[in-house]
Design a protein around this motif. Structure first.
Motif, mmCIF file in Angstrom:
data_model
loop_
_atom_site.group_PDB
_atom_site.id
_atom_site.type_symbol
_atom_site.label_atom_id
_atom_site.label_comp_id
_atom_site.label_asym_id
_atom_site.label_seq_id
_atom_site.Cartn_x
_atom_site.Cartn_y
_atom_site.Cartn_z
ATOM 1 N N ALA A 90 8.286 -6.291 3.977
ATOM 2 C CA ALA A 90 7.785 -6.790 2.689
ATOM 3 C C ALA A 90 6.316 -6.392 2.496
ATOM 4 O O ALA A 90 5.915 -5.971 1.395
ATOM 5 C CB ALA A 90 7.948 -8.305 2.610
ATOM 6 N N LEU A 91 5.521 -6.511 3.552
ATOM 7 C CA LEU A 91 4.111 -6.103 3.447
ATOM 8 C C LEU A 91 3.981 -4.603 3.209
ATOM 9 O O LEU A 91 3.123 -4.167 2.427
ATOM 10 C CB LEU A 91 3.362 -6.480 4.723
ATOM 11 N N MET A 92 4.831 -3.809 3.881
ATOM 12 C CA MET A 92 4.746 -2.355 3.700
ATOM 13 C C MET A 92 5.150 -1.929 2.294
ATOM 14 O O MET A 92 4.744 -0.864 1.833
ATOM 15 C CB MET A 92 5.642 -1.654 4.724
ATOM 16 N N ILE A 93 5.950 -2.722 1.614
ATOM 17 C CA ILE A 93 6.383 -2.352 0.261
ATOM 18 C C ILE A 93 5.483 -2.968 -0.798
ATOM 19 O O ILE A 93 5.026 -2.285 -1.726
ATOM 20 C CB ILE A 93 7.852 -2.771 0.050
ATOM 21 N N LEU A 94 5.193 -4.268 -0.660
ATOM 22 C CA LEU A 94 4.485 -4.981 -1.728
ATOM 23 C C LEU A 94 2.992 -4.672 -1.803
ATOM 24 O O LEU A 94 2.445 -4.595 -2.905
ATOM 25 C CB LEU A 94 4.702 -6.487 -1.573
ATOM 26 N N LEU A 95 2.319 -4.502 -0.677
ATOM 27 C CA LEU A 95 0.882 -4.223 -0.731
ATOM 28 C C LEU A 95 0.561 -2.887 -1.401
ATOM 29 O O LEU A 95 -0.307 -2.841 -2.295
ATOM 30 C CB LEU A 95 0.269 -4.305 0.668
ATOM 31 N N PRO A 96 1.217 -1.778 -1.046
ATOM 32 C CA PRO A 96 0.918 -0.534 -1.773
ATOM 33 C C PRO A 96 1.333 -0.591 -3.249
ATOM 34 O O PRO A 96 0.656 0.002 -4.099
ATOM 35 C CB PRO A 96 1.716 0.527 -1.026
ATOM 36 N N LEU A 97 2.435 -1.296 -3.551
ATOM 37 C CA LEU A 97 2.822 -1.422 -4.968
ATOM 38 C C LEU A 97 1.786 -2.213 -5.763
ATOM 39 O O LEU A 97 1.460 -1.848 -6.899
ATOM 40 C CB LEU A 97 4.190 -2.082 -5.085
ATOM 41 N N SER A 98 1.285 -3.299 -5.190
ATOM 42 C CA SER A 98 0.256 -4.076 -5.903
ATOM 43 C C SER A 98 -1.031 -3.271 -6.037
ATOM 44 O O SER A 98 -1.722 -3.354 -7.054
ATOM 45 C CB SER A 98 0.004 -5.405 -5.192
ATOM 46 N N LEU A 99 -1.365 -2.466 -5.045
ATOM 47 C CA LEU A 99 -2.544 -1.604 -5.147
ATOM 48 C C LEU A 99 -2.366 -0.567 -6.252
ATOM 49 O O LEU A 99 -3.302 -0.290 -7.018
ATOM 50 C CB LEU A 99 -2.817 -0.907 -3.821
ATOM 51 N N ALA A 100 -1.164 0.019 -6.348
ATOM 52 C CA ALA A 100 -0.908 1.016 -7.397
ATOM 53 C C ALA A 100 -1.022 0.370 -8.775
ATOM 54 O O ALA A 100 -1.602 0.969 -9.702
ATOM 55 C CB ALA A 100 0.476 1.634 -7.202
ATOM 56 N N ALA A 101 -0.501 -0.837 -8.924
ATOM 57 C CA ALA A 101 -0.632 -1.535 -10.214
ATOM 58 C C ALA A 101 -2.093 -1.836 -10.522
ATOM 59 O O ALA A 101 -2.547 -1.677 -11.666
ATOM 60 C CB ALA A 101 0.191 -2.826 -10.182
ATOM 61 N N PHE A 102 -2.835 -2.265 -9.528
ATOM 62 C CA PHE A 102 -4.265 -2.533 -9.718
ATOM 63 C C PHE A 102 -5.019 -1.255 -10.080
ATOM 64 O O PHE A 102 -5.868 -1.260 -10.977
ATOM 65 C CB PHE A 102 -4.844 -3.151 -8.441
ATOM 66 N N ALA A 103 -4.729 -0.149 -9.390
ATOM 67 C CA ALA A 103 -5.435 1.104 -9.661
ATOM 68 C C ALA A 103 -5.123 1.614 -11.065
ATOM 69 O O ALA A 103 -6.006 2.151 -11.743
ATOM 70 C CB ALA A 103 -5.051 2.156 -8.618
ATOM 71 N N TRP A 104 -3.901 1.430 -11.525
ATOM 72 C CA TRP A 104 -3.553 1.877 -12.878
ATOM 73 C C TRP A 104 -4.159 0.956 -13.940
ATOM 74 O O TRP A 104 -4.687 1.411 -14.944
ATOM 75 C CB TRP A 104 -2.027 1.892 -13.011
ATOM 76 N N ARG A 105 -4.106 -0.355 -13.688
ATOM 77 C CA ARG A 105 -4.570 -1.336 -14.688
ATOM 78 C C ARG A 105 -6.092 -1.351 -14.799
ATOM 79 O O ARG A 105 -6.630 -1.540 -15.897
ATOM 80 C CB ARG A 105 -4.050 -2.711 -14.271
ATOM 81 N N GLN A 106 -6.784 -1.191 -13.708
ATOM 82 C CA GLN A 106 -8.248 -1.312 -13.712
ATOM 83 C C GLN A 106 -8.945 0.048 -13.627
ATOM 84 O O GLN A 106 -10.075 0.132 -13.146
ATOM 85 C CB GLN A 106 -8.676 -2.173 -12.509
ATOM 86 N N TYR A 107 -8.304 1.085 -14.115
ATOM 87 C CA TYR A 107 -8.879 2.425 -14.022
ATOM 88 C C TYR A 107 -10.235 2.491 -14.721
ATOM 89 O O TYR A 107 -11.199 3.029 -14.162
ATOM 90 C CB TYR A 107 -7.927 3.459 -14.631
ATOM 91 N N ASP A 108 -10.348 1.958 -15.919
ATOM 92 C CA ASP A 108 -11.607 2.067 -16.681
ATOM 93 C C ASP A 108 -12.742 1.353 -15.969
ATOM 94 O O ASP A 108 -13.854 1.889 -15.852
ATOM 95 C CB ASP A 108 -11.417 1.490 -18.084
ATOM 96 N N ALA A 109 -12.507 0.141 -15.466
ATOM 97 C CA ALA A 109 -13.582 -0.632 -14.828
ATOM 98 C C ALA A 109 -13.997 -0.009 -13.495
ATOM 99 O O ALA A 109 -15.195 0.151 -13.222
ATOM 100 C CB ALA A 109 -13.133 -2.070 -14.615
ATOM 101 N N VAL A 110 -13.025 0.357 -12.663
ATOM 102 C CA VAL A 110 -13.360 0.878 -11.335
ATOM 103 C C VAL A 110 -13.933 2.292 -11.422
ATOM 104 O O VAL A 110 -14.925 2.613 -10.752
ATOM 105 C CB VAL A 110 -12.110 0.841 -10.415
#
Length: 163
Positions: A90-110
């Motif tokens: 679960a950690l190997m699947i959910l952590l990279p998926l949540s990071l990908a969502a964060f990287a896509w959603r917060q592209y402008d700010a980061v």
């Protein structure tokens, strides 16, 4: 060396008959048995006055043991190890998926904060996007580590009895 099928005695390869009981060598895997001149000229004949003796059974020598194909069964896994394996996947699947969502959603700010520090203000948009994607992939690989560590701690120990 070949083994006599009647009395289980080892004989030389060149012998056409058994040295112990006199039985002829059966046709081998590669053709018929070798015939030497001395054995062909004087076959072993029993005298007519003596009655034939019954063959006594001698078991084959126990010098060869075939290797065992099966390993002994392993004990069942503990419920805690099964739970740890589920958590690790679960950690190997959910952590990279949540990071990908964060990287896509917060592209402008980061990217507004991070990329000017790395590339400067005059960097082309394609170079900035490539650097951002490379940083996101590196962060995704770091996010795999907790799951990999959990799976490593929950695996079965290696057997020490193997040579």
């Amino acid at each position: 060396m070949w083994i006599c099928p009647n009395c289980h005695t080892e004989n030389r390869d060149m012998a056409a008959s058994c040295q112990n009981c006199g039985a002829n060598r059966a046709a081998g895997r590669f053709g018929s048995a070798p015939v030497s001149r001395e054995n062909a000229a004087s076959p072993r004949v029993r005298a007519a006055s003596t009655p034939p003796q019954p063959d006594t059974y001698r078991p084959a020598p126990v010098s060869y043991r075939p290797p065992e194909d099966r390993e002994p069964p392993r004990p069942p896994r503990s419920p805690l190890a099964v739970f740890g394996k589920i958590v690790g996947w679960a950690l190997m699947i959910l952590l990279p998926l949540s990071l990908a969502a964060f990287a896509w959603r917060q592209y402008d700010a980061v990217s507004g904060v991070l990329l000017p520090l790395l590339l400067g203000d005059a960097a082309p948009q394609a170079a900035a996007l490539a650097v951002y994607i490379a940083l996101a992939v590196a962060a995704g690989l770091v996010c795999l580590l907790p799951g990999l560590w959990t799976l490593l701690l929950c695996r079965r120990p290696l057997r020490r009895d193997r040579r």
